[in-house]
Scaffold this motif. Structure first.
Motif, mmCIF file in Angstrom:
data_model
loop_
_atom_site.group_PDB
_atom_site.id
_atom_site.type_symbol
_atom_site.label_atom_id
_atom_site.label_comp_id
_atom_site.label_asym_id
_atom_site.label_seq_id
_atom_site.Cartn_x
_atom_site.Cartn_y
_atom_site.Cartn_z
ATOM 1 N N ARG A 153 -20.103 13.039 -0.979
ATOM 2 C CA ARG A 153 -20.791 11.806 -1.382
ATOM 3 C C ARG A 153 -22.118 12.131 -2.072
ATOM 4 O O ARG A 153 -22.622 11.315 -2.852
ATOM 5 C CB ARG A 153 -21.021 10.916 -0.164
ATOM 6 N N GLY A 164 -9.354 10.395 7.999
ATOM 7 C CA GLY A 164 -9.643 9.589 6.820
ATOM 8 C C GLY A 164 -9.092 10.235 5.570
ATOM 9 O O GLY A 164 -8.482 11.319 5.602
ATOM 10 N N GLY A 180 -10.800 6.432 9.361
ATOM 11 C CA GLY A 180 -11.212 6.204 7.990
ATOM 12 C C GLY A 180 -12.555 6.817 7.642
ATOM 13 O O GLY A 180 -13.323 7.262 8.506
ATOM 14 N N ASP A 181 -12.842 6.808 6.343
ATOM 15 C CA ASP A 181 -14.059 7.434 5.832
ATOM 16 C C ASP A 181 -15.324 6.731 6.312
ATOM 17 O O ASP A 181 -16.371 7.374 6.492
ATOM 18 C CB ASP A 181 -14.034 7.455 4.303
ATOM 19 N N ASP A 182 -15.257 5.410 6.531
ATOM 20 C CA ASP A 182 -16.452 4.690 6.983
ATOM 21 C C ASP A 182 -16.898 5.183 8.356
ATOM 22 O O ASP A 182 -18.104 5.321 8.607
ATOM 23 C CB ASP A 182 -16.175 3.183 7.030
ATOM 24 N N ASP A 183 -15.952 5.441 9.253
ATOM 25 C CA ASP A 183 -16.305 5.980 10.565
ATOM 26 C C ASP A 183 -16.874 7.395 10.442
ATOM 27 O O ASP A 183 -17.814 7.771 11.158
ATOM 28 C CB ASP A 183 -15.082 5.997 11.485
ATOM 29 N N ASP A 237 -18.599 8.500 8.008
ATOM 30 C CA ASP A 237 -19.986 8.351 7.548
ATOM 31 C C ASP A 237 -20.930 8.160 8.724
ATOM 32 O O ASP A 237 -22.062 8.673 8.727
ATOM 33 C CB ASP A 237 -20.107 7.162 6.595
ATOM 34 N N LEU A 238 -20.477 7.437 9.744
ATOM 35 C CA LEU A 238 -21.316 7.185 10.920
ATOM 36 C C LEU A 238 -21.517 8.445 11.757
ATOM 37 O O LEU A 238 -22.482 8.535 12.516
ATOM 38 C CB LEU A 238 -20.680 6.095 11.796
#
Length: 376
Positions: free
Chosen positions: A27, A42, A271-274, A276-277
């Motif tokens: 990212r 993810g 997934g990718d959002d998790d 990121d966290l």
């Protein structure tokens, strides 16, 4: 190229952290490759994922070796093996990982993240290239290849067996491949991250892993304290678990220079959002963490000796053994063992003693008058 090797106790979340590290770097615009054998949570947008297939690697290597040794096998009347009857043997996963590491590094991504097996297996795997190259040099010395031009003559003499040419060629190829992997592991831009859940068993495993890294002279980049529970909770039972976690976390912060906390999501990452966290915010592009330095101190003027200083955090005298063999030192520390080549200056000396103090092993060497240059 920077390489981040991710390991830790089994079940601590190594694969999840490796994926989160790779995704965070992608990212930021880095060219990232992730090497893993486990399912990922993810899609990892922007990350090149390379799968380690131990079974396929084992079949390919064994069939290739069988082809190269075909003449010898036919002479012995051996029955050839088919690909569909081969099942990988113990150790195949480690060799497949090393091969995949070499191939991924050859593509020179900006960042290579490697999802290693649990720490005990990972440390043994990372030590393999150096060990196997040493075995090859002892069993098939490269200098003996010069004698192959005399093979037709020697073959006529009784009791003078000469290894086949293909054996030396295979050993030379293996040595080159192992050297390439060893170069990646020992590169100054390669670091190790240890992932763990704070607790008594994990803390012991973490200290053992740190000692193993020091024996192999690998740089510990950071400790990831994973799946931390919320600090504030009205539930008395959960509050007890939080207090236990925090107690061990405080101890880790006192003992290790870089500990990063990652909160428990309350569910398995999806997934990718998790992912990121779960990014601990460790930038792989920051200054490289130096590997433990094994230095030689000149105390000739003061004590008449040279001292080889080996940082071995967590080592104890009861589990320590030193044996000098020629130009090598056989070092055993707890469950770890390494055969290390002596620095050139120490090869002209004899061992005069050793002492372990506060995690540093000092080995004293007295110069051999018959080997030491005059005037020194």
């Amino acid at each position: 190229m920077r390489t981040v090797l991710v390991t830790g106790p089994g079940g601590a979340g190594r694969t999840i952290h490796a994926a989160a590290t790779a995704l965070a770097a992608a990212r930021r615009g880095a060219r990232v490759t992730l090497l893993t054998s486990d399912p990922l949570p993810g899609e990892l947008a922007g990350v090149t994922v390379r799968r380690i297939d131990a079974a396929a690697h084992f079949r390919a290597e064994l069939l290739a070796f069988q082809d190269r040794a075909g003449a010898a096998l036919d002479l012995l009347g051996a029955s050839r093996l088919d690909a569909d009857e081969l099942t990988e043997l113990p150790g195949a996963e480690q060799l497949a990982l090393l091969s995949a590491l070499r191939e991924a590094a050859a593509d020179a991504p900006g960042l290579l993240v490697v999802d290693l097996p649990p720490s005990a297996t990972a440390l043994a795997t990372l030590a393999l290239p150096e060990q196997l190259r040493r075995y090859l040099r002892r069993l098939l010395p490269p200098e003996r290849q010069a004698a192959r031009s005399l093979r037709p003559v020697l073959a006529q003499l009784a009791g003078v067996p000469m290894p086949a040419r293909w054996l030396y060629e295979t050993a030379a190829r293996w040595d080159l491949e192992l050297a390439a992997v060893q170069a990646v592991i020992e590169d100054r831009d390669t670091v190790v991250r240890l992932v763990m859940e704070p607790g008594p068993a994990a803390a012991d495993a973490l200290r053992t892993a740190r000692l193993g890294l020091a024996v192999q002279r690998l740089a510990l980049d950071a400790v990831i304290a994973n799946r931390l529970l919320p600090a504030e909770t009205p539930d008395p039972w959960l509050a007890g678990l939080v207090a236990q976690q925090r107690k061990h976390l405080d101890a880790l912060n006192e003992e290790f220079p870089t500990v990063r906390e990652v909160a428990h999501l309350g569910r398995d990452p999806r997934g990718d959002d998790d992912l990121d966290l779960l990014d601990p915010g460790l930038d792989p592009d920051r200054a490289t963490v130096p590997a433990p330095a094994w230095t030689v101190e000149d105390r000739l003027a003061e004590d008449g000796v040279l001292v080889w200083r080996l940082p071995l955090p967590g080592a104890v005298k009861d589990g320590l053994s030193l044996v000098r063999r020629g130009d090598e030192l056989l070092l055993t520390v707890g469950p770890f063992r390494r055969v290390a080549a002596l620095p050139s200056a120490l090869r002209r000396c004899s061992v005069a003693g050793a002492a372990l103090r506060e995690g540093v092993l000092d080995i004293r060497f007295a110069p051999d008058p018959g080997l030491w240059p005059r005037g020194h």
